[in-house]
Write an enzyme that holds these catalytic residues in place. Structure first.
Site, PDB file in Angstrom:
ATOM      1  N   GLY A   1      -4.105   4.888  -0.072  1.00 40.16           N
ATOM      2  CA  GLY A   1      -3.453   5.799   0.855  1.00 40.16           C
ATOM      3  C   GLY A   1      -4.316   6.856   1.511  1.00 40.16           C
TER       4      GLY A   1
ATOM      5  N   PRO B   1      -7.824   1.823  -2.826  1.00 40.13           N
ATOM      6  CA  PRO B   1      -8.069   2.266  -1.446  1.00 40.13           C
ATOM      7  C   PRO B   1      -8.319   1.079  -0.520  1.00 40.13           C
ATOM      8  CG  PRO B   1     -10.063   2.519  -2.740  1.00 40.13           C
ATOM      9  CD  PRO B   1      -9.015   1.987  -3.679  1.00 40.13           C
TER      10      PRO B   1
ATOM     11  N   ARG C   1      -2.239  -2.197  15.953  1.00 38.53           N
ATOM     12  CA  ARG C   1      -1.805  -0.879  15.497  1.00 38.53           C
ATOM     13  C   ARG C   1      -1.202  -0.005  16.610  1.00 38.53           C
ATOM     14  NH1 ARG C   1      -4.537   2.623  13.382  1.00 38.53           N
ATOM     15  NH2 ARG C   1      -3.099   3.094  11.697  1.00 38.53           N
TER      16      ARG C   1
ATOM     17  N   TYR D   1       2.580   0.955  15.806  1.00 36.36           N
ATOM     18  CA  TYR D   1       2.824   2.320  15.292  1.00 36.36           C
ATOM     19  C   TYR D   1       2.476   3.403  16.309  1.00 36.36           C
ATOM     20  CZ  TYR D   1       1.422  -0.508  11.180  1.00 36.36           C
ATOM     21  OH  TYR D   1       1.238  -1.491  10.247  1.00 36.36           O
TER      22      TYR D   1
ATOM     23  N   CYS E   1       1.634 -10.540  27.684  1.00 36.67           N
ATOM     24  CA  CYS E   1       2.784 -10.285  28.545  1.00 36.67           C
ATOM     25  C   CYS E   1       3.847  -9.440  27.853  1.00 36.67           C
ATOM     26  CB  CYS E   1       3.365 -11.608  29.021  1.00 36.67           C
ATOM     27  SG  CYS E   1       2.139 -12.477  29.975  1.00 36.67           S
TER      28      CYS E   1
HETATM   29  N1  LLP Z   1      -1.937  -0.602  -2.456  1.00 35.78           N
HETATM   30  C1  LLP Z   1      -0.780  -1.103  -2.001  1.00 35.78           C
HETATM   31  C2  LLP Z   1       0.185  -1.637  -2.951  1.00 35.78           C
HETATM   32  C3  LLP Z   1      -0.522  -1.110  -0.619  1.00 35.78           C
HETATM   33  O1  LLP Z   1       0.631  -1.597  -0.172  1.00 35.78           O
HETATM   34  C4  LLP Z   1      -1.487  -0.597   0.284  1.00 35.78           C
HETATM   35  C5  LLP Z   1      -1.248  -0.584   1.735  1.00 35.78           C
HETATM   36  C6  LLP Z   1      -2.695  -0.114  -0.249  1.00 35.78           C
HETATM   37  C7  LLP Z   1      -2.879  -0.110  -1.619  1.00 35.78           C
HETATM   38  C8  LLP Z   1      -3.812   0.423   0.615  1.00 35.78           C
HETATM   39  O2  LLP Z   1      -3.448   1.519   1.354  1.00 35.78           O
HETATM   40  P1  LLP Z   1      -4.576   2.315   2.175  1.00 35.78           P
HETATM   41  O3  LLP Z   1      -5.557   2.875   1.175  1.00 35.78           O
HETATM   42  O4  LLP Z   1      -5.215   1.364   3.093  1.00 35.78           O
HETATM   43  O5  LLP Z   1      -3.819   3.373   2.880  1.00 35.78           O
HETATM   44  N2  LLP Z   1      -0.911  -1.741   8.657  1.00 35.78           N
HETATM   45  C9  LLP Z   1      -0.824  -0.311   8.428  1.00 35.78           C
HETATM   46  C10 LLP Z   1      -1.110   0.061   7.009  1.00 35.78           C
HETATM   47  C11 LLP Z   1      -0.249  -0.642   5.995  1.00 35.78           C
HETATM   48  C12 LLP Z   1      -0.586  -0.313   4.587  1.00 35.78           C
HETATM   49  C13 LLP Z   1       0.171  -1.163   3.636  1.00 35.78           C
HETATM   50  N3  LLP Z   1      -0.153  -0.964   2.272  1.00 35.78           N
HETATM   51  C14 LLP Z   1      -1.727   0.395   9.426  1.00 35.78           C
HETATM   52  O6  LLP Z   1      -2.376  -0.268  10.222  1.00 35.78           O
HETATM   53  O7  LLP Z   1      -1.763   1.622   9.458  1.00 35.78           O
END
Ligand code: LLP
Length: 426
Positions: free
Chosen positions: A244, A279, A317, A321, A348
């Site tokens: 996150g 991460p 993205r 979003y 399109c």
């Molecule tokens: N662990 C789990 C269980 C997850 O579902 C995710 C991301 C992560 C770790 C890694 O999260 P990060 O560190 O990357 O924030 N497509 C979206 C992001 C979707 C994230 C889904 N889960 C975007 O482009 O912003």
């Protein structure tokens, strides 16, 4: 100079010019700079080392959904990272790329029987279980195959992550994880199983977090629950605290990794378990750009468009979003005026828009444009919409560059279609 930077007015990744990359490999192409990934892994490891007890070496299970190219995964393995996978496909990729099974955790709300069996047979570190029905399937499959597996229960801490609604995962009305009552039932269910060993809890509250507060709240909820489970007599030896960590796309003020790891020290480390982190974006987002060519600079009475050869299918993205990606000319020409452009793709759909009214140096047909911070959730989310081939992916380090994923061949997409005989209605 390392990383992405301008040299003589041209965007480079380490020592390689994006003009050269475009002429050698074509556009649109994702370009990743290994030095940037290395920098991020080091920053996280250093922060962990700085905060935690020297004997405590958490498992960094890179969330490979962010960028699952096998060259990237292979590098993660060399850096002693593991992987968080969310499908059988990702599990296969991670294993084939050289991530040892004992460093793989498997999250996700909808694991199929085949995927569960695949995980058992591979001997992964743990499955992060997201529901009671899933746990029942795991118990049945483990029993049937007589393969043991460790499971952690993903708790839904019901906290607000303060990020985009579509990437918030830790509220009780999100589909992810289990509430406390179900986790207690889950522990009970495991008592009857010879093969399924509950080892602790996992959690992931959302993505692109830029404030520490939600982590503090969620870690607190986790710690309270660990104490409660322990007083019920359950053993808890692992805690997976998810991913996150947010990054800079525009003017965000991301969380200082040391503040994050100090929080882990304060709340999670005293619980004396193995710590797992997941991460994704933090490790790869700013290590990638999408380079693309302006097909047409189109001027209408009220708008200026840059129509690129990259579309929403390549980088989803912004369409999904309304995410911000910085857009830079590959060749900065100092003296040029800037203009407000709508930067769009050829797909399109009106949603195929990377930016609206964005001030960019005046650009002409044929010029190269870079979309920055595209190393995470870029190529990985690509699709073939409009029968467009997925772009090439190029890895750069120092003076080296290599194709790490070939540009897709249109025939590869088309040839999967089958026209049944009975469609011939004559
Ligand atoms: N662990 C789990 C269980 C997850 O579902 C995710 C991301 C992560 C770790 C890694 O999260 P990060 O560190 O990357 O924030 N497509 C979206 C992001 C979707 C994230 C889904 N889960 C975007 O482009 O912003």
């Amino acid at each position: 100079m390392s990383g992405f930077h301008y040299k003589d007015g041209i965007l480079h990744a380490d020592d390689i010019s994006m003009v050269d990359i475009a002429s050698e490999y074509g556009t649109p192409s994702y370009v990743y700079c290994l030095t940037e990934i290395k920098k991020q892994i080091l920053a996280l490891k250093q922060a962990l080392r700085g905060s935690l007890h020297p004997d405590n070496r958490p498992l960094i299970a890179y969330a490979c959904k962010a960028n699952s190219n096998q060259a990237i995964l292979n590098y993660m393995a060399q850096q002693e990272c593991g992987c968080d996978v969310v499908s059988g496909g990702e599990l296969s990729r991670a294993l084939q790329a050289g991530i040892p099974a004992e460093r793989i955790v498997f999250s996700g709300v909808g694991k199929t029987d085949e995927e569960i069996l695949q995980a058992l047979q591979a001997g992964i570190h743990q499955i992060n279980v997201e529901s009671l029905p899933e746990l029942r399937r795991i118990i049945a499959i483990a029993e049937h195959s007589t393969i043991s597996v460790a499971v952690a229960f993903r708790m839904n801490p019901d906290v607000e992550a303060g990020t985009h609604a579509k990437i918030t995962t830790g509220k009780s009305d999100n589909k992810f994880g289990m509430l406390r009552g179900d986790i207690k039932v889950a522990y009970k269910l495991c008592e009857g199983s010879e093969f399924v060993e509950p080892v602790g809890l996992s959690m992931h509250i959302g993505s692109q977090l830029t404030a520490l507060g939600p982590y503090r709240e969620a870690f607190g909820v986790m710690a309270d629950f660990v104490n409660e489970l322990r007083s019920d007599g359950h053993e808890i030896t692992r805690l997976d605290i998810g991913g996150g960590l947010g990054v800079i796309y525009d003017d965000e003020k991301p969380i200082d990794p040391a503040a994050y790891t100090d929080l882990i020290k304060e709340i999670i480390e005293p619980l004396d378990t193995q710590i797992i982190l997941e991460p994704g974006r933090y490790l790869t987002a700013n290590a990638g750009v999408l380079i693309s060519r302006v097909i047409y600079a189109k001027e209408s009475e009220n708008r200026n468009y840059l129509i690129l050869d990259a579309g929403m299918n390549d980088l989803m993205r912004p369409a999904l979003y309304e995410a911000y990606h910085s857009i830079r000319p590959v060749m900065e020409q100092g003296g040029r005026k800037s203009r407000a452009y709508d930067v769009v793709g050829p797909v399109c759909e009106t949603g195929d828009t990377f930016a609206k009214d964005r001030e960019i140096e005046e650009a002409k047909d044929g010029e190269l444009i870079a979309m920055m911070s595209a190393g995470a959730y870029g190529a990985a989310m690509g699709s073939n919409y409009n029968t467009r081939a997925l772009p090439a992916e190029i890895l750069v380090e120092g003076r080296n560059s290599a194709v790490i994923r070939q540009r897709q061949d249109i025939q590869d997409i088309i040839k999967k279609d089958i026209i049944p005989d009975w469609l011939d209605t004559d």
